[in-house]
Write a protein that holds these residues in place. Structure first.
Motif, PDB file in Angstrom:
ATOM      1  N   ILE A 450       0.849  -1.189   0.000  1.00 33.71           N
ATOM      2  CA  ILE A 450       0.000   0.000   0.000  1.00 33.71           C
ATOM      3  C   ILE A 450       0.885   1.240   0.000  1.00 33.71           C
ATOM      4  O   ILE A 450       1.924   1.277   0.663  1.00 33.71           O
ATOM      5  N   VAL A 451       0.457   2.301  -0.718  1.00 36.05           N
ATOM      6  CA  VAL A 451       1.209   3.554  -0.749  1.00 36.05           C
ATOM      7  C   VAL A 451       0.241   4.732  -0.607  1.00 36.05           C
ATOM      8  O   VAL A 451      -0.855   4.724  -1.165  1.00 36.05           O
ATOM      9  N   TYR A 452       0.656   5.736   0.152  1.00 41.34           N
ATOM     10  CA  TYR A 452      -0.114   6.983   0.256  1.00 41.34           C
ATOM     11  C   TYR A 452       0.674   8.024   1.028  1.00 41.34           C
ATOM     12  O   TYR A 452       1.683   7.726   1.669  1.00 41.34           O
ATOM     13  N   GLY A 453       0.189   9.255   0.983  1.00 42.65           N
ATOM     14  CA  GLY A 453       0.722  10.341   1.784  1.00 42.65           C
ATOM     15  C   GLY A 453      -0.404  11.108   2.433  1.00 42.65           C
ATOM     16  O   GLY A 453      -1.584  10.922   2.111  1.00 42.65           O
ATOM     17  N   ASP A 454      -0.052  11.960   3.402  1.00 39.56           N
ATOM     18  CA  ASP A 454      -0.991  12.937   3.974  1.00 39.56           C
ATOM     19  C   ASP A 454      -2.195  12.268   4.639  1.00 39.56           C
ATOM     20  O   ASP A 454      -3.300  12.275   4.103  1.00 39.56           O
ATOM     21  N   GLN A 455      -1.955  11.729   5.826  1.00 41.50           N
ATOM     22  CA  GLN A 455      -3.022  10.982   6.487  1.00 41.50           C
ATOM     23  C   GLN A 455      -3.574  11.730   7.689  1.00 41.50           C
ATOM     24  O   GLN A 455      -4.548  12.454   7.576  1.00 41.50           O
ATOM     25  N   HIS A 673      -3.548  17.261  -1.589  1.00 41.79           N
ATOM     26  CA  HIS A 673      -4.528  16.330  -1.030  1.00 41.79           C
ATOM     27  C   HIS A 673      -5.555  15.931  -2.079  1.00 41.79           C
ATOM     28  O   HIS A 673      -6.738  16.281  -2.020  1.00 41.79           O
ATOM     29  N   GLU A 674      -5.083  15.213  -3.052  1.00 40.84           N
ATOM     30  CA  GLU A 674      -5.902  14.696  -4.145  1.00 40.84           C
ATOM     31  C   GLU A 674      -5.119  13.597  -4.832  1.00 40.84           C
ATOM     32  O   GLU A 674      -4.105  13.130  -4.310  1.00 40.84           O
ATOM     33  N   TYR A 675      -5.585  13.182  -5.999  1.00 39.90           N
ATOM     34  CA  TYR A 675      -4.894  12.153  -6.781  1.00 39.90           C
ATOM     35  C   TYR A 675      -4.555  12.722  -8.152  1.00 39.90           C
ATOM     36  O   TYR A 675      -5.405  13.326  -8.823  1.00 39.90           O
ATOM     37  N   HIS A 676      -3.318  12.504  -8.569  1.00 39.26           N
ATOM     38  CA  HIS A 676      -2.872  12.989  -9.877  1.00 39.26           C
ATOM     39  C   HIS A 676      -1.857  12.002 -10.438  1.00 39.26           C
ATOM     40  O   HIS A 676      -0.967  11.549  -9.723  1.00 39.26           O
ATOM     41  N   ARG A 677      -2.016  11.644 -11.720  1.00 39.66           N
ATOM     42  CA  ARG A 677      -1.065  10.756 -12.382  1.00 39.66           C
ATOM     43  C   ARG A 677      -0.653  11.368 -13.709  1.00 39.66           C
ATOM     44  O   ARG A 677      -1.484  11.896 -14.454  1.00 39.66           O
ATOM     45  N   THR A 678       0.635  11.271 -13.995  1.00 34.85           N
ATOM     46  CA  THR A 678       1.137  11.777 -15.272  1.00 34.85           C
ATOM     47  C   THR A 678       1.107  10.663 -16.321  1.00 34.85           C
ATOM     48  O   THR A 678       0.806   9.501 -16.041  1.00 34.85           O
ATOM     49  N   CYS A 679       1.478  11.045 -17.524  1.00 30.82           N
ATOM     50  CA  CYS A 679       1.655  10.074 -18.588  1.00 30.82           C
ATOM     51  C   CYS A 679       2.881   9.197 -18.316  1.00 30.82           C
ATOM     52  O   CYS A 679       3.665   9.469 -17.411  1.00 30.82           O
ATOM     53  N   LYS A 680       3.057   8.184 -19.107  1.00 27.88           N
ATOM     54  CA  LYS A 680       4.224   7.307 -18.976  1.00 27.88           C
ATOM     55  C   LYS A 680       5.459   7.980 -19.576  1.00 27.88           C
ATOM     56  O   LYS A 680       5.365   8.805 -20.477  1.00 27.88           O
ATOM     57  N   GLY A 681       6.616   7.591 -19.062  1.00 28.81           N
ATOM     58  CA  GLY A 681       7.878   8.014 -19.651  1.00 28.81           C
ATOM     59  C   GLY A 681       8.137   9.502 -19.576  1.00 28.81           C
ATOM     60  O   GLY A 681       8.822  10.060 -20.433  1.00 28.81           O
ATOM     61  N   LEU A 682       7.651  10.176 -18.539  1.00 31.73           N
ATOM     62  CA  LEU A 682       7.722  11.635 -18.472  1.00 31.73           C
ATOM     63  C   LEU A 682       9.142  12.113 -18.165  1.00 31.73           C
ATOM     64  O   LEU A 682       9.750  11.725 -17.166  1.00 31.73           O
ATOM     65  N   TYR A 683       9.646  12.980 -19.039  1.00 33.19           N
ATOM     66  CA  TYR A 683      10.976  13.567 -18.834  1.00 33.19           C
ATOM     67  C   TYR A 683      11.006  14.944 -19.475  1.00 33.19           C
ATOM     68  O   TYR A 683      10.691  15.087 -20.666  1.00 33.19           O
ATOM     69  N   ARG A 684      11.350  15.938 -18.711  1.00 27.20           N
ATOM     70  CA  ARG A 684      11.370  17.331 -19.174  1.00 27.20           C
ATOM     71  C   ARG A 684      10.065  17.722 -19.850  1.00 27.20           C
ATOM     72  O   ARG A 684      10.035  18.322 -20.914  1.00 27.20           O
ATOM     73  N   SER A 685       8.983  17.314 -19.199  1.00 30.98           N
ATOM     74  CA  SER A 685       7.625  17.656 -19.623  1.00 30.98           C
ATOM     75  C   SER A 685       7.195  16.971 -20.912  1.00 30.98           C
ATOM     76  O   SER A 685       6.149  17.322 -21.476  1.00 30.98           O
ATOM     77  N   LEU A 686       7.964  16.001 -21.391  1.00 28.79           N
ATOM     78  CA  LEU A 686       7.596  15.231 -22.577  1.00 28.79           C
ATOM     79  C   LEU A 686       7.158  13.825 -22.179  1.00 28.79           C
ATOM     80  O   LEU A 686       7.843  13.153 -21.403  1.00 28.79           O
ATOM     81  N   CYS A 687       6.042  13.388 -22.717  1.00 29.88           N
ATOM     82  CA  CYS A 687       5.586  12.020 -22.481  1.00 29.88           C
ATOM     83  C   CYS A 687       6.366  11.053 -23.366  1.00 29.88           C
ATOM     84  O   CYS A 687       6.918  11.435 -24.411  1.00 29.88           O
ATOM     85  N   VAL A 695       3.170   9.870  -9.703  1.00 32.68           N
ATOM     86  CA  VAL A 695       1.830   9.739  -9.132  1.00 32.68           C
ATOM     87  C   VAL A 695       1.782  10.463  -7.794  1.00 32.68           C
ATOM     88  O   VAL A 695       2.635  10.254  -6.933  1.00 32.68           O
ATOM     89  N   THR A 696       0.789  11.321  -7.629  1.00 32.24           N
ATOM     90  CA  THR A 696       0.526  11.993  -6.355  1.00 32.24           C
ATOM     91  C   THR A 696      -0.658  11.314  -5.692  1.00 32.24           C
ATOM     92  O   THR A 696      -1.738  11.238  -6.288  1.00 32.24           O
ATOM     93  N   ILE A 697      -0.460  10.827  -4.461  1.00 32.80           N
ATOM     94  CA  ILE A 697      -1.535  10.166  -3.703  1.00 32.80           C
ATOM     95  C   ILE A 697      -1.551  10.793  -2.319  1.00 32.80           C
ATOM     96  O   ILE A 697      -1.016  10.251  -1.352  1.00 32.80           O
ATOM     97  N   GLY A 698      -2.144  11.981  -2.205  1.00 29.83           N
ATOM     98  CA  GLY A 698      -2.166  12.702  -0.933  1.00 29.83           C
ATOM     99  C   GLY A 698      -3.536  12.758  -0.313  1.00 29.83           C
ATOM    100  O   GLY A 698      -3.867  13.731   0.373  1.00 29.83           O
ATOM    101  N   TYR A 729      -6.257   5.435  -1.435  1.00 32.32           N
ATOM    102  CA  TYR A 729      -4.889   4.956  -1.267  1.00 32.32           C
ATOM    103  C   TYR A 729      -4.460   4.248  -2.542  1.00 32.32           C
ATOM    104  O   TYR A 729      -5.287   3.893  -3.399  1.00 32.32           O
ATOM    105  N   GLY A 730      -3.164   4.079  -2.681  1.00 29.07           N
ATOM    106  CA  GLY A 730      -2.634   3.370  -3.829  1.00 29.07           C
ATOM    107  C   GLY A 730      -2.201   1.968  -3.457  1.00 29.07           C
ATOM    108  O   GLY A 730      -1.879   1.685  -2.304  1.00 29.07           O
ATOM    109  N   LYS A 731      -2.221   1.096  -4.443  1.00 23.25           N
ATOM    110  CA  LYS A 731      -1.730  -0.264  -4.245  1.00 23.25           C
ATOM    111  C   LYS A 731      -0.803  -0.609  -5.400  1.00 23.25           C
ATOM    112  O   LYS A 731      -1.142  -0.391  -6.568  1.00 23.25           O
TER     113      LYS A 731
END
Length: 769
Positions: A450-455, A673-687, A695-698, A729-731
């Motif tokens: 299990i993974v998460y932040g901000d409890q 305090h929300e959930y946000h996921r980026t695209c795959k392979g993100l580097y210097r703002s390029l997918c 992934v943000t899991i707060g 939460y994330g798994k």
């Protein structure tokens, strides 16, 4: 502010804005021209927030035209002149509006979770009007109220023999600290009072503004209370707790962890009067003061085994699979001559499923540990180092036992206890853990955690948080650990919340390891850190870059001390305690960093991260996951998040290349305090550019970000999924060839939508040459 549906999944495309001005466009073009062909060049047009960073960042990486700087300087001088005049007139209004918009108080209940009868919300522990009044604006009358009659007392009392003063009592004389349970039982108490009668007019003596206060031990100091509530608050709290008794009771379903031998309640009648403010030479003003008249006390409530009973039991992985770290808390001893030694007794479990009864004591091995603690003077600043109600409370003895020479992937039953002069009077309830697999062991290639932040405790109460976690563990029975990357208990200087939070996470903390990272609400401070900061920074205010939003006292003055004392994480080369470290677990190499410390090239943390990533053996641990409290990429925008996003930009400048070069697969963070996921392979703002997924899991329990009216999501191509207004939460689960991530909605076991999968992602193993 518009109402919101906590179960609504927001469309990330809604509410996007573009406030670009000609001035900013000129600056953007200048940035592009200066960095044509540079590896730092972004592929996209800069956002308003990135422009702000370019204007105020101190690093000499990006140049700005001198003409723009001159224009900006002239504009700034004019602005300062205007603001200086206006501030004196409008400061109170501006300050209030900014605080209201940008700073939602985190859930910080008082020791007994007192409720405000007007709002039915919990009273805030660190900004408690009643506490302040009782500590700073009160005259206490502790003598027999029938013998002392000031003008103020005569308003509330009478000399008539028929006058009946209010009385107060508890429904039991003792409780046992080692026999607590969720449904009350021996740990619950009910406080009852009589209203009293005025013998002259037969009026009720007790009023809703009168006060009940909790004291422990033989405390003769009236200002030494641990909790206080008005009669109105006590009745509202009892109703919220499920009390079914008459309107003159306070039902407490679970007496808090205090590590005290006895406690009692006192009843005060409150009178209010005005006195001259003698600091004013013309005596034109008066100050309101209060007189608290002590009229009754309960008999002492004995708390059996209060000092010996283990609490806050939690596990952690160590550097190798063969060691398990077990930590717990007990009370301090009443005499220095008493020898107290923490113990763990354990035995291998040979049957599956794991037994629910204790293994015979003769089959156990016993290992001793060490103890530590901290005092108010060890903490950096207020409110954490203030020894008064709602703030510092002694943490007791913090014990750590490390069990070595264990078998890999093996179940053990264990109990913890404290030996006092060679005798253990209280052992914890039997529990089990399973050791980590040997690094890269193909027999145990599958993993799940299990993974998460901000409890912290959710706004509906710690008990609801415990129900969520119990349901989570029933749904996710195959997980081997919980990773919590920062903003842990949200104590913020209200020390009793550490005990409340540990009790809340008990559904998993005694069974599977809890691996943590430091967050701003554990570390950030702006005074008093010299010689106290456990991370080793030799400044008063920790890490304070000019471009970041580290300027506040987000930890409430704790400055990382409770974290460093309560948790022991794995050690690795160049690691720094709970602040940055790494470890292997089966097929996964996890790197934990501190977003609250310097990550610039050449810093100790950068050297650690660089060394660690360089030495990962991908044939043994094919997966590399980085955990940080603050994210490098985050989609939330709006006035509140301006400074936060600058921190993410700076982290990208500092370590994104490292993550790219060493093929990090996944970056996990919280803070938002929300959930946000980026695209795959993100580097210097390029997918799809060879970088990790971010992934943000707060959303594990802290107040959600949909409070902020200005919050939207950036119009960025790298935002793949954005969910607001939902706790979850994330798994992570996978094997040697693929890693699967899911975001799951929180909820207790009876919640029909609890456990819903709201997002998922599959990451195939890289082909590394």
């Amino acid at each position: 502010m518009a109402s919101f549906n906590p179960f609504e999944i927001r469309n990330p495309l809604e509410g996007r804005t573009n406030n670009t001005t000609n001035f900013y466009n000129e600056l953007r073009r200048d940035n592009h021209n200066q960095h044509e062909g540079s590896p730092l060049l972004r592929s996209e047009e800069l956002s308003d927030e990135e422009v702000t960073r370019l204007l105020f960042k101190t690093k000499p990486r990006r140049k700005i035209r001198y003409t723009l700087l001159i224009k900006g300087a002239v504009l700034m001088v004019c602005s300062v002149a205007i603001v200086a005049v206006g501030w004196a007139l409008f400061a109170p209004i501006v300050t209030t509006s900014v605080v209201t918009e940008l700073h939602r108080p985190h859930f910080l209940p008082t020791l007994l979770a007192v409720v405000d009868p007007e709002t039915n919300n919990f009273v805030y522990a660190l900004n408690n009007t009643l506490y302040e009044r009782m500590l700073h604006s009160v005259e206490y009358v502790m003598e027999d109220p029938t013998e002392v009659h000031t003008q103020q007392q005569r308003k509330r009392l009478c000399k008539n023999q028929k006058c009946e003063l209010p009385q107060i009592w508890l429904d039991k004389a003792s409780i046992s600290a080692n026999d607590y349970n969720d449904n009350g039982g021996s740990s619950s108490v009910t406080l009852t009072w009589t209203m009293g009668r005025d013998g002259k007019h037969d009026n009720v003596v007790l009023q809703d503004s009168d006060v009940i206060a909790l004291y422990c031990q033989d405390n003769d100091n009236p200002e030494g209370f641990l909790e206080a509530a008005t009669i109105a608050q006590a009745k509202a709290t009892s109703a919220r707790n499920g009390g079914s008794a008459p309107d003159n009771t306070w039902y407490i379903p679970r007496f808090p962890t205090l590590r005290q031998d006895s406690c009692h309640f006192r009843l005060y009648l409150v009178t209010e009067f005005n006195v001259k403010n003698w600091s004013n030479p013309k005596y034109l003003s008066t100050d309101t003061q209060w007189q608290f008249i002590h009229v009754a006390s309960t008999e002492p409530l004995t708390i059996e085994h209060s000092r010996e009973t283990p609490t806050a039991i939690h596990l952690a992985y160590s550097e190798t699979f063969s060691t398990m770290i077990i930590q717990f808390t007990t009370g301090t001893m009443t005499s220095d001559s008493v020898q107290a030694v923490p113990l763990v007794r354990f035995a291998e479990v040979t049957s599956r499923p794991l037994p629910h009864i204790a293994i015979a004591s003769s089959d156990f091995e016993i290992t001793e540990g060490i103890s530590d603690t901290y005092t108010a003077s060890d903490l950096c600043q207020e409110p954490a180092n203030q020894t008064e109600a709602g703030k510092f409370y002694p943490p007791g003895l913090l014990h750590r036992v490390e069990i070595h020479n264990l078998k890999a992937s093996t179940a053990y039953q264990y109990q913890v206890g404290m030996s006092v002069n060679g005798n253990v009077s209280v052992w914890s309830e039997p529990s089990t853990f399973v050791t980590a697999p040997n690094d890269g062991d193909e027999k145990y290639s599958e993993f799940s955690y299990i993974v998460y932040g901000d409890q912290g405790c959710p706004e509906t109460g710690c008990n609801d948080g415990k129900k969520w976690l119990s349901a989570m563990m029933k749904r996710e029975s195959d997980v081997t650990s919980v990773h919590h990357f920062g903003d842990i208990s949200y104590a913020n200087g209200a020390a009793h919340l550490w005990d409340a939070w540990f009790e809340m996470i008990e559904p998993f903390s005694t069974k599977i390891p809890l691996m943590i990272a430091i967050g701003n609400h554990e570390y950030d401070h702006n005074a008093g850190g010299m010689g106290k900061d456990p991370s080793g920074i030799q400044t008063d205010d920790g890490y304070q870059p000019s471009w970041g939003n580290y300027l506040g006292n987000d930890s409430g003055g704790e400055c990382g001390v409770p974290m460093a004392k309560r948790f022991r994480m794995p050690r690795s080369p160049k690691s720094n305690g709970v602040f940055w470290y790494s470890y292997n677990h089966g097929m996964v190499h996890t790197v934990v960093i501190s977003s609250e410390h310097d990550l610039s090239v050449g810093s100790p943390q950068y050297k650690f991260l660089e060394h660690d990533l360089q030495n990962v053996n991908r044939s043994i641990t094919p997966w590399v996951v980085l955990e940080s409290h603050r994210p490098l990429y985050e989609g939330e925008s709006g006035d509140h998040w301006m400074a936060n996003n600058l921190v993410g930009d700076a982290m990208r400048d500092e370590i994104e290349d490292l993550l790219y070069v060493h093929n990090v697969d996944l970056v996990l963070a919280g803070h938002y305090h929300e959930y946000h996921r980026t695209c795959k392979g993100l580097y210097r703002s390029l997918c799809d550019a060879g970088g990790p997924v971010h992934v943000t899991i707060g959303a594990a329990g802290a107040a959600l970000d949909d409070f902020y009216a200005s919050t939207t999501v950036y119009d960025k191509t790298w935002t793949a999924r954005y969910i607001q207004g939902v706790y979850g939460y994330g798994k992570i689960e996978g094997n040697e060839t693929s890693l699967h991530f899911t975001f799951i909605r929180h909820g207790d076991i009876d919640d029909p939508i609890g456990g819903q999968i709201l997002d998922s992602l599959n990451i195939p193993r890289r082909s590394l040459v």
